[in-house]
Structure formats: C-alpha cells, structure tokens
Design an enzyme around this catalytic site. Structure first.
Site, mmCIF file in Angstrom:
data_model
loop_
_atom_site.group_PDB
_atom_site.id
_atom_site.type_symbol
_atom_site.label_atom_id
_atom_site.label_comp_id
_atom_site.label_asym_id
_atom_site.label_seq_id
_atom_site.Cartn_x
_atom_site.Cartn_y
_atom_site.Cartn_z
ATOM 1 C CD GLU A 169 -13.066 -33.559 26.035
ATOM 2 O OE1 GLU A 169 -14.228 -33.484 25.553
ATOM 3 O OE2 GLU A 169 -12.855 -33.827 27.228
ATOM 4 C CD GLU A 315 -15.912 -28.617 31.202
ATOM 5 O OE1 GLU A 315 -15.359 -27.774 31.936
ATOM 6 O OE2 GLU A 315 -17.111 -28.927 31.297
#
Length: 348
Positions: A169, A315
C-alpha cells in the site's frame, strides 16, 4: 461482493508430512521451512508444489483523517511516491526486480490526477476518503467498489498463471485506520495500537491517540457500539486498505498463497479474516516490523512472521523480502533426496 473461501482440504496432510519426514535430514531439522512447505502443499493440494509467476499489487489512496495532523508526512507524498513507483525508483520496485515479481500499481483513491501516467492502473473511487473524525470514511457503495477493485486485480494475476501474490500500500496516514481496525476488530485498547507511523515524536503520538479516541467514541455513538466487521472496516478504512482486503479474499478464493506485509497489511489481514476466517490459511506473514502494535496484531492472528529486520517502510517490502524463504521451502520438498533414494540409513 461475497467470497467463497474454503479451508484447504487436509486429506493429504499425512502424505505431505511423510514426504517431509523422509527427506534426507533429521526429522524437523529444517524448522519453519517444513511448516511452510506443508502450508503451500495444502493450499495447492499437491505433493509437488510450485511458485508460479509471482505478482505484487500496490494500492494507493489518501485519507481524510490526514487533515488532523496524525502523520508527520504530508498527503502529497502519496501521489509523489506513486509516480516514483511508476518510474521504478521505490523500494518496492527494487525488491520486485530482485525476486522476479510483476508489479501492478493501482490508484484507488489518491488525491491527485494520476490518469495520464501509463504505469498506474486507474481505478480511482474518490480523491481520498472522508475524515472519519466526523463520520464514515466511505459510503457503502464505495466500500463495495474498493473490494471489487482488489478482487479484480487478484483475478488478473491468476489469469496470468500467478499462484502467489504479495500486497502492499501507499497512503499517508494509513497507520491511523489500521490502529482503529486493530482495536475494534481485535478487542485491544486503542492506546496499545497507536504508534509513530512515519516518524511522529511522543507528543505527536499522543495527539494522534487523542484524535483517534474521539473518532472511535463518535463511531460508537453513531452505531450504538455494535458495529459489524463490515461497518468498522467501512467507517475507518482507506480505499487502498479495503482494496487490499478484497485482493486477499479473492486470492484465497482462487487458492493462491498471499504474502502479508507489515502493520497496515496485517491490519488488512485481520479485517479479511473477520469477513472470512478461512482466508488465514492462505496467508504467509512476511515479517514483524517496528510499528507499535504490530507484534500484538500478529499474535491476534496467531501468525508467526518469517523475518524480524526492523522494517517499517510498507509498500509490501517486508513481504517481498520474505519470498526467498518461501521459495526455499518449496525447493526443499521438491529437490531434496529422501533416505531411500540417497541410500542413507534412516535413523529415526
């Protein structure tokens, strides 16, 4: 959207364990690799598992709660990093290249027009969620759309032959909704769930806790303190987080292994298992990070992370770092000789 997730059948469990125990090694001597091999075999229902076409999904979105100063980073960092990822310059890009993952970058709610960037898939639902200090972060229709986007991306990966997916994300302030999800879905005092995020100092963490406490109080007043998991997820979640939940659930339905990253993605895993408990059987937890509450969150799920490297980038980077260990587990059960074929005396 509903998901038809079935617990992996255990009819092969004895045969899998027998194969693992007869590899030419002391029984149990490869530790977590053995339990990982068992999990992947059960997911794939085979004695000869394989990891095919690994894919990484990175969802981006902004949060209305960011306006309350709960993050040290400004919201423009979300779109700046999304462009950085599209240009190949992020940590997630490096690890995807290293481990052979196909990366998909999906905008589900970034507060910026990224539609002209060819490296970003445009599935924008809105330019950020609403501020959940004052009401729900998203509508029921937006919640359903975010789940659909996540499911769509998992299906795209599966159609390419992928059977192991990693999810990450990008969304400034998304440790705030993650902390609230952990508290309300896990029954943990909010004070034990709130941390520094991208780098808040102690006064900043206290302010963040105060704001989130007020938001939870309003939520309980609005819902009569009996919100369902769906209500909790929708009221506080980010579009990128709900899309990640949708991707996890669809991947589990499609019998894919799901690599789970740090605090935020583990909060998404908690949400996914509250919606479909059997989804956990498909999850491999990559690491425990430095964000306050992550270890407790993993314990809530009964999850044993593979790595402890002090990571807190997000991430999906921690999960990507854990992939070679999963690969080793699969190689172990497929490539090691057994006692009989190696002509070694079995001594147990």
């Amino acid at each position: 959207m509903t998901f038809d997730i079935k617990k992996p059948g255990e009819g092969m469990k004895e045969a899998i364990q027998d194969k693992i125990d007869n590899l030419n090694k002391p029984k149990g001597s490869l530790g977590r690799l053995e339990s990982l091999a068992m999990q992947v075999c059960l997911i794939q229902q085979t004695l000869t598992p394989k990891l095919a076409h690994p894919c990484h999904l990175l969802f981006g979105g902004d949060h209305g709660i960011e306006r309350e100063g709960v993050s040290v980073s400004p919201r423009e960092v979300t779109w700046q990093q999304m462009l950085n990822f599209a240009n190949g310059g992020g940590g997630v890009n490096m690890f995807c290249r290293q481990h052979g993952f196909k990366l998909r970058i999906i905008d589900v709610g970034v507060d910026y027009d990224l539609s002209a960037c060819p490296g970003i898939i445009d599935r924008k639902i809105a330019r950020g969620t609403e501020n959940f200090l004052y009401g729900p972060a998203m509508t029921a229709a937006q919640y359903a759309k975010a789940l659909d986007v996540g499911a769509e991306m998992a299906c795209l990966c599966r159609a390419e032959g992928c059977n192991v997916v990693c999810i990450g994300e990008m969304g400034i302030a998304n440790t705030s909704p993650s902390s609230v999800w952990m508290s309300l879905l896990g029954g943990v005092p909010l004070s034990e769930c709130v941390g520094a995020g991208a780098g808040l100092d102690a006064p900043g963490v206290n302010r963040k806790l105060d704001i989130l406490t007020k938001a939870v109080a309003k939520f309980k007043a609005d819902t009569g303190d009996c919100g369902s998991p769906e209500t909790v997820i929708r009221y506080f979640g980010g579009f990128e987080m709900v899309a990640a939940v949708g991707a996890m659930l669809k991947a589990a339905e499609l019998k894919m292994a799901v690599l789970v990253d740090g605090f935020i993605m583990t909060a998404c895993a908690l949400a996914a298992t509250r919606l479909a408990p059997c989804a956990k059987d498909y999850m491999i937890f990559g690491h425990v990070g430095d964000e306050n509450g992550h270890r407790r969150l993993l314990d809530l799920l009964g999850a044993k992370p593979l790595l402890n490297l002090g990571l807190r980038l997000g991430e999906g980077t921690g999960a990507l770092c854990s992939y070679p260990i999963v690969d080793s587990a699969v190689r172990m059960i497929n490539e090691m000789n057994d006692f009989q074929h190696a002509h070694i005396t079995k001594y147990f």
